[in-house]
Design a protein around this motif. Structure first.
Motif, PDB file in Angstrom:
ATOM      1  N   ARG A   1      40.909  37.068  33.872  1.00 40.47           N
ATOM      2  CA  ARG A   1      40.566  35.675  34.215  1.00 40.47           C
ATOM      3  C   ARG A   1      41.662  35.049  35.066  1.00 40.47           C
ATOM      4  NH1 ARG A   1      38.905  32.173  36.339  1.00 40.47           N
ATOM      5  NH2 ARG A   1      37.668  30.378  35.701  1.00 40.47           N
TER       6      ARG A   1
ATOM      7  N   THR B   1      30.382  35.759  33.679  1.00 40.88           N
ATOM      8  CA  THR B   1      30.077  36.219  35.032  1.00 40.88           C
ATOM      9  C   THR B   1      28.637  36.698  35.129  1.00 40.88           C
ATOM     10  OG1 THR B   1      32.382  36.849  35.440  1.00 40.88           O
ATOM     11  CG2 THR B   1      30.705  37.890  36.819  1.00 40.88           C
TER      12      THR B   1
ATOM     13  N   ASP C   1      35.047  42.950  41.801  1.00 37.55           N
ATOM     14  CA  ASP C   1      34.094  42.680  42.879  1.00 37.55           C
ATOM     15  C   ASP C   1      32.958  43.708  42.849  1.00 37.55           C
ATOM     16  OD1 ASP C   1      35.566  40.517  43.783  1.00 37.55           O
ATOM     17  OD2 ASP C   1      36.613  41.652  45.333  1.00 37.55           O
TER      18      ASP C   1
ATOM     19  N   ILE D   1      41.038  43.577  40.953  1.00 40.51           N
ATOM     20  CA  ILE D   1      40.097  42.558  41.433  1.00 40.51           C
ATOM     21  C   ILE D   1      39.011  43.208  42.287  1.00 40.51           C
ATOM     22  CG2 ILE D   1      41.336  41.964  43.560  1.00 40.51           C
ATOM     23  CD1 ILE D   1      39.601  39.494  41.141  1.00 40.51           C
TER      24      ILE D   1
ATOM     25  N   ARG E   1      40.592  34.632  43.856  1.00 34.67           N
ATOM     26  CA  ARG E   1      39.265  34.242  44.330  1.00 34.67           C
ATOM     27  C   ARG E   1      38.967  32.741  44.234  1.00 34.67           C
ATOM     28  NH1 ARG E   1      39.840  38.395  46.282  1.00 34.67           N
ATOM     29  NH2 ARG E   1      38.626  40.321  46.069  1.00 34.67           N
TER      30      ARG E   1
ATOM     31  N   TYR F   1      41.475  36.519  38.632  1.00 27.58           N
ATOM     32  CA  TYR F   1      40.343  35.990  39.395  1.00 27.58           C
ATOM     33  C   TYR F   1      40.665  34.610  39.959  1.00 27.58           C
ATOM     34  CZ  TYR F   1      35.590  34.733  40.675  1.00 27.58           C
ATOM     35  OH  TYR F   1      34.474  34.338  41.372  1.00 27.58           O
TER      36      TYR F   1
END
Length: 281
Positions: free
Chosen positions: A130, A206, A271, A267, A137, A133
């Motif tokens: 978390r 998610t 994705d 990451i 992102r 991200y």
């Protein structure tokens, strides 16, 4: 003049409210802080949050039933007494000592957002994903966790209350504002995300968000040019590669999940997880 609005659910917000209250009290402005709890299931947290009511110009109330992330923001906007609304999410904390002051400098803007950043020190597994991200992102994206808006604007263009589950309600909201010629002024005045979801909880959220994304796309509320992940998924579907990608994902999923729950999550693998999850549709 300024209404600070904090929606919360199963989250202790006393430190956040105390910090906001201290900053705004030091400024020569009329203000209120309104906190609305979306019918939390953790009653001990709700009880602790009741202490907020001891602060001047501050109110904490609990809804009788859970209404969801969109509706609670609309309720907060309607409840606010002043023309300038600052929304801050539970589970975050202003990074700057001049957080409120920085926003007030932009009081003539219809919409402004200071963004979000991660904790300076990364947490250990299983909370690392978390944190990563947010760092990679979310640091430069518009989000409903931290933005200021004029009351008349949000009352005319509220959050879509048909979205009751988690995910992409903020993307739809900001896109809708832009379609009505309200450009959001993005500047560097972030809140720090606490990264308090472990990998399993975050992956579950998610999944819910991606399900929402497909629903919103099918309902023609969100379009490919607005979400890169959606655009990629539809390109893969056009090339008839979505089935192959999902097949590969099902084979390697256990390995991917081990990595995402580790102290060094990738990451790029996350994705891959997200695009593969879309490819199941």
């Amino acid at each position: 003049m300024l209404s600070v609005l904090i929606p919360t659910y199963n989250c202790n917000i006393t430190s956040l409210v105390n910090k906001i209250h201290k900053q705004v009290s030091e400024l020569n402005v009329v203000f209120e802080i309104i906190c609305i709890d979306d019918c939390s299931t953790n009653k001990s947290i709700s009880k602790a949050n009741q202490n907020i009511n001891n602060l001047k110009n501050t109110n904490y109330t609990i809804l009788d039933k859970n209404v969801g992330r969109s509706a609670i923001r609309n309720i907060l906007a309607k409840t606010a007494a002043y023309s300038l609304l600052l929304f801050i999410d539970a589970g975050t904390m202003p990074k700057n000592a001049d957080f409120i002051k920085n926003y007030l400098k932009l009081k003539n803007h219809d919409v402004a957002s200071g963004g979000m950043t991660c904790l300076a020190t990364p947490p250990n597994k299983p909370y690392k994903l978390r944190w990563l991200y947010t760092k990679k992102r979310e640091y430069k994206t518009l989000c409903s966790s931290n933005f200021m808006i004029k009351k008349d604007v949000i009352l005319r263009h509220p959050f879509d209350e048909t979205i009751t589950s988690y995910g992409y309600e903020d993307v739809l909201f900001f896109n809708n504002l832009e379609e009505h010629h309200f450009k959001t002024h993005f500047f560097n005045n972030p809140v720090v995300h606490h990264a308090d979801d472990d990998a399993s909880i975050f992956i579950n959220k998610t999944d819910k968000a991606l399900n929402n994304l497909i629903i919103l796309y099918n309902e023609k509320k969100i379009f490919p040019h607005q979400v890169k992940l959606l655009k990629l998924y539809l390109s893969l579907k056009t090339l008839k590669l979505n089935g192959l990608i999902y097949l590969i994902f099902k084979i390697v999923k256990p390995i991917v999940l081990i990595n995402l729950n580790s102290n060094n999550p990738s990451i790029l693998l996350f994705d891959f997880y997200r695009i593969s999850y879309l490819c199941r549709h």
